[in-house]
Write an enzyme that holds these catalytic residues in place. Structure first.
Site, PDB file in Angstrom:
ATOM      1  CG  HIS A  71       6.167  -0.825   9.549  1.00 39.19           C
ATOM      2  ND1 HIS A  71       7.140  -0.087  10.159  1.00 39.19           N
ATOM      3  CD2 HIS A  71       5.112   0.006   9.385  1.00 39.19           C
ATOM      4  CE1 HIS A  71       6.704   1.138  10.372  1.00 39.19           C
ATOM      5  NE2 HIS A  71       5.475   1.227   9.907  1.00 39.19           N
ATOM      6  CG  ASP A 123      -1.780   1.315   5.577  1.00 38.24           C
ATOM      7  OD1 ASP A 123      -0.534   1.446   5.567  1.00 38.24           O
ATOM      8  OD2 ASP A 123      -2.558   2.242   5.826  1.00 38.24           O
TER       9      ASP A 123
HETATM   10  C1  SDX Z   1       2.873   2.832   6.341  1.00 36.79           C
HETATM   11  O1  SDX Z   1       7.197   4.280   8.196  1.00 36.79           O
HETATM   12  C2  SDX Z   1       6.039   4.279   8.770  1.00 36.79           C
HETATM   13  O2  SDX Z   1       5.906   4.385   9.977  1.00 36.79           O
HETATM   14  C3  SDX Z   1       4.849   4.155   7.828  1.00 36.79           C
HETATM   15  C4  SDX Z   1       3.491   3.995   8.480  1.00 36.79           C
HETATM   16  C5  SDX Z   1       3.075   5.248   9.230  1.00 36.79           C
HETATM   17  O3  SDX Z   1       2.231   5.135  10.142  1.00 36.79           O
HETATM   18  O4  SDX Z   1       3.534   6.356   8.827  1.00 36.79           O
HETATM   19  O5  SDX Z   1       3.510   2.887   9.375  1.00 36.79           O
HETATM   20  C6  SDX Z   1       2.405   3.752   7.427  1.00 36.79           C
HETATM   21  O6  SDX Z   1       3.373   3.303   5.362  1.00 36.79           O
HETATM   22  C7  SDX Z   1       2.752   1.347   6.542  1.00 36.79           C
HETATM   23  C8  SDX Z   1       3.347   0.534   5.339  1.00 36.79           C
HETATM   24  C9  SDX Z   1       2.285   0.513   4.226  1.00 36.79           C
HETATM   25  N1  SDX Z   1       2.863  -0.096   3.002  1.00 36.79           N
HETATM   26  C10 SDX Z   1       2.496  -1.316   2.596  1.00 36.79           C
HETATM   27  O7  SDX Z   1       1.750  -2.074   3.222  1.00 36.79           O
HETATM   28  C11 SDX Z   1       3.085  -1.711   1.227  1.00 36.79           C
HETATM   29  C12 SDX Z   1       3.620  -3.137   1.306  1.00 36.79           C
HETATM   30  N2  SDX Z   1       4.818  -3.154   2.174  1.00 36.79           N
HETATM   31  C13 SDX Z   1       6.073  -2.938   1.584  1.00 36.79           C
HETATM   32  O8  SDX Z   1       6.173  -2.353   0.354  1.00 36.79           O
HETATM   33  C14 SDX Z   1       7.235  -2.786   2.551  1.00 36.79           C
HETATM   34  O9  SDX Z   1       7.065  -3.727   3.531  1.00 36.79           O
HETATM   35  C15 SDX Z   1       7.455  -1.426   3.182  1.00 36.79           C
HETATM   36  C16 SDX Z   1       7.548  -0.365   2.159  1.00 36.79           C
HETATM   37  C17 SDX Z   1       6.355  -1.133   4.132  1.00 36.79           C
HETATM   38  C18 SDX Z   1       8.768  -1.499   3.969  1.00 36.79           C
HETATM   39  O10 SDX Z   1       9.781  -1.630   3.041  1.00 36.79           O
HETATM   40  P1  SDX Z   1      11.312  -1.808   3.507  1.00 36.79           P
HETATM   41  O11 SDX Z   1      11.461  -1.582   4.961  1.00 36.79           O
HETATM   42  O12 SDX Z   1      12.168  -1.011   2.574  1.00 36.79           O
HETATM   43  O13 SDX Z   1      11.554  -3.332   3.317  1.00 36.79           O
HETATM   44  P2  SDX Z   1      11.986  -3.977   1.972  1.00 36.79           P
HETATM   45  O14 SDX Z   1      11.151  -3.473   0.847  1.00 36.79           O
HETATM   46  O15 SDX Z   1      13.469  -3.871   1.858  1.00 36.79           O
HETATM   47  O16 SDX Z   1      11.561  -5.509   2.246  1.00 36.79           O
HETATM   48  C19 SDX Z   1      12.446  -6.394   2.904  1.00 36.79           C
HETATM   49  C20 SDX Z   1      12.160  -7.732   2.245  1.00 36.79           C
HETATM   50  C21 SDX Z   1      12.342  -7.692   0.729  1.00 36.79           C
HETATM   51  O17 SDX Z   1      12.649  -9.014   0.308  1.00 36.79           O
HETATM   52  P3  SDX Z   1      14.222  -9.441   0.141  1.00 36.79           P
HETATM   53  O18 SDX Z   1      14.883  -8.357  -0.711  1.00 36.79           O
HETATM   54  O19 SDX Z   1      14.783  -9.487   1.549  1.00 36.79           O
HETATM   55  O20 SDX Z   1      14.178 -10.777  -0.537  1.00 36.79           O
HETATM   56  O21 SDX Z   1      10.781  -8.096   2.473  1.00 36.79           O
HETATM   57  C22 SDX Z   1      10.114  -8.155   1.203  1.00 36.79           C
HETATM   58  C23 SDX Z   1      10.949  -7.378   0.210  1.00 36.79           C
HETATM   59  O22 SDX Z   1      10.734  -7.880  -1.111  1.00 36.79           O
HETATM   60  N3  SDX Z   1       8.796  -7.515   1.416  1.00 36.79           N
HETATM   61  C24 SDX Z   1       7.654  -7.969   0.936  1.00 36.79           C
HETATM   62  C25 SDX Z   1       6.665  -7.099   1.418  1.00 36.79           C
HETATM   63  N4  SDX Z   1       7.224  -6.141   2.159  1.00 36.79           N
HETATM   64  C26 SDX Z   1       8.561  -6.412   2.159  1.00 36.79           C
HETATM   65  N5  SDX Z   1       7.364  -9.045   0.142  1.00 36.79           N
HETATM   66  C27 SDX Z   1       6.061  -9.215  -0.164  1.00 36.79           C
HETATM   67  N6  SDX Z   1       5.035  -8.415   0.276  1.00 36.79           N
HETATM   68  C28 SDX Z   1       5.322  -7.354   1.057  1.00 36.79           C
HETATM   69  N7  SDX Z   1       4.329  -6.556   1.491  1.00 36.79           N
END
Ligand code: SDX
Length: 435
Positions: free
Chosen positions: A310, A370
């Site tokens: 998140h 989720d």
């Molecule tokens: C919602 O914003 C809100 O409040 C949203 C929400 C709401 O109520 O409105 O809470 C609802 O959207 C919840 C999130 C649902 N999405 C998912 O579950 C999809 C999977 N999660 C990700 O795609 C990700 O965690 C996000 C999109 C939720 C957050 O992305 P960020 O903040 O841009 O973080 P990032 O992508 O930069 O990740 C940081 C690191 C990265 O690795 P490094 O570059 O540091 O090596 O963490 C890794 C990412 O690759 N990472 C994951 C991961 N989520 C982040 N690696 C594997 N699996 C994951 N799920």
């Protein structure tokens, strides 16, 4: 004597210094007011994804990502989930305080008496293929609402804003349920004023004209709780989309339709559907969980552990903790050999392994809202492609409340970000025959 509420910014290339005000929140992270930066120092700020950027001042929802705290108008999500209803939470978000009995009764009557759609809406649905994703239908039909309420669309009139908010909160369950009915070739069920908000939605989803239907009270309570937990979440992608769309003075129906489009993405509200598809793929593959955990860590693999991570929560999403408990209790209520237990058990196993893995720990990746919600929705009989529709149904109150707050905000202006240009310098046009 140090000035407490400014920050000095020095441009080391010119030696010029400016003082920028620090804006103090009622709670949470202070912000640097950079509005004078370009005028005084000739710089933009660069923050793709807005990781360190506050887009507005808001008093609706407070989140503390480090400590996993979520409050609507100061009330903790844990208390609201345990003691409130979705309709009461809608009132709280919109008006800023919990209603007394008369206020809640009046609000209930208003919302109940705006649930019917103009009959012409039926023809919108028949324009879609039967296999259209319900979110595609929602984007279209909600946007079309603006064609039916043209006389009350003065976005600067508080009464017009209020009636639009009531109409959206009231009509979303009807629009959502009808998108399901159309996809399954079932007759549209009209709302019943004798039913409460969540019962009415399940009635319109699953009733049949051929016989009486009473929604299962256990499912009604679980749905109402899910709606409370999804009602608002500060400046997430879809809410920011609604604000940005509304900042051009576009009507609220068009702004909410834009929010629905943004929520649909699997990185945002589409994640609940993506989690179940991921779990089903894992089960079908016969591979062990560690294989998928390793894939989620592999930068060359686009696979992510859906429902994990998140932008704000660097701790357990408080909503996920509540949903996990509700899911566990609901499945226990269904009996040991229910068909959803395997999905839930797999989710618990994924969580346990991930939360011991350095990759997830170092990146503060925890289950989000989720991760467990899909299993509850499946147990309610809600099909996969309706999961994000339910999320949109709940988040409508958050979207429209943020839109209304923005329209009242004297500091609000049309949203128009700048850029860090990386393109070509000036070039002369060359005739085709000379290229
Ligand atoms: C919602 O914003 C809100 O409040 C949203 C929400 C709401 O109520 O409105 O809470 C609802 O959207 C919840 C999130 C649902 N999405 C998912 O579950 C999809 C999977 N999660 C990700 O795609 C990700 O965690 C996000 C999109 C939720 C957050 O992305 P960020 O903040 O841009 O973080 P990032 O992508 O930069 O990740 C940081 C690191 C990265 O690795 P490094 O570059 O540091 O090596 O963490 C890794 C990412 O690759 N990472 C994951 C991961 N989520 C982040 N690696 C594997 N699996 C994951 N799920």
């Amino acid at each position: 004597m140090l000035k407490k509420n400014t920050i000095t910014l020095k441009d080391n290339s010119t030696g010029k210094e400016i003082e920028l005000p620090i804006l103090r929140p009622s709670e949470g992270t202070p912000t640097i007011d950079v509005r004078s930066l370009y005028r005084e120092l000739g710089y933009f700020t660069y923050d793709p994804g807005f990781l360190s950027t506050a887009s507005c001042r808001s008093s609706i929802t407070f989140m503390d990502g480090e400590n996993g705290i979520l409050r609507y108008r100061g009330y903790s999500i844990e208390e609201l989930a345990a003691k409130s209803t979705f309709l009461e939470t809608c009132y709280l978000l919109m008006y800023g305080d919990l209603p007394n009995q008369d206020e809640l009764k009046e609000f209930d009557v208003i919302i109940t008496h705006h649930t019917i759609l103009h009959e012409a809406f039926k023809r919108f649905y028949s324009g879609f293929r039967r296999d259209a994703h319900p979110m595609a239908i929602m984007v279209g039909v909600v946007g079309a609402l603006s064609a039916f309420y043209q006389e009350e669309n003065d976005v600067h009139d508080p009464n017009c804003r209020l009636i639009s908010a009531h109409r959206l909160i009231s009509k979303m369950p009807t629009i959502a349920a009808w998108s399901y009915r159309y996809a399954h070739g079932l007759p549209f069920m009209y709302p019943k004023n004798s039913l409460d908000y969540s019962s009415n939605f399940l009635y319109m989803m699953f009733a049949t004209p051929a016989e009486d239907y009473t929604p299962d009270p256990v499912m009604v309570k679980a749905l109402d709780l899910l709606l409370i937990l999804h009602a608002d979440h500060e400046q997430n992608a879809s809410t920011s989309t609604v604000r940005l769309t509304g900042s051009s003075e576009a009507n609220p129906f068009a702004a909410v339709a834009a929010g629905i489009a943004s929520l649909w993405g699997p990185a945002h509200g589409g994640a609940n559907e993506a989690v179940i598809r991921m779990l089903m793929d894992i089960i079908e593959s016969g591979k062990d969980v560690q294989h998928y955990i390793d894939r989620a860590k592999d930068k060359t693999d686009r696979f992510r552990l859906m429902g994990f991570g998140h932008r704000v929560y660097k701790n357990y999403d408080p909503r996920a903790r509540i949903i996990r408990k509700v899911c566990h209790d609901l499945l226990k209520n269904l009996g040991a050999n229910n068909e959803y237990q395997q999905l839930f058990d797999l989710s618990v196993q994924l969580e346990e392994i991930a939360l011991k893995d350095e990759y997830f720990i170092s990146r503060n990746l925890y289950p989000n809202v989720d991760f467990y919600s899909g299993v509850i929705l499946l147990a309610m009989g809600i099909p996969l492609n309706m999961f994000t529709v339910i999320f949109a149904l709940a988040r409508t109150v958050g979207w429209i409340t943020h839109w209304d707050e923005m329209m009242q905000d004297p500091e609000s202006r049309i949203g128009r970000p700048r850029q860090l240009y990386s393109g070509e310098l000036t070039r002369k046009y060359v005739k085709l025959e000379k290229r």
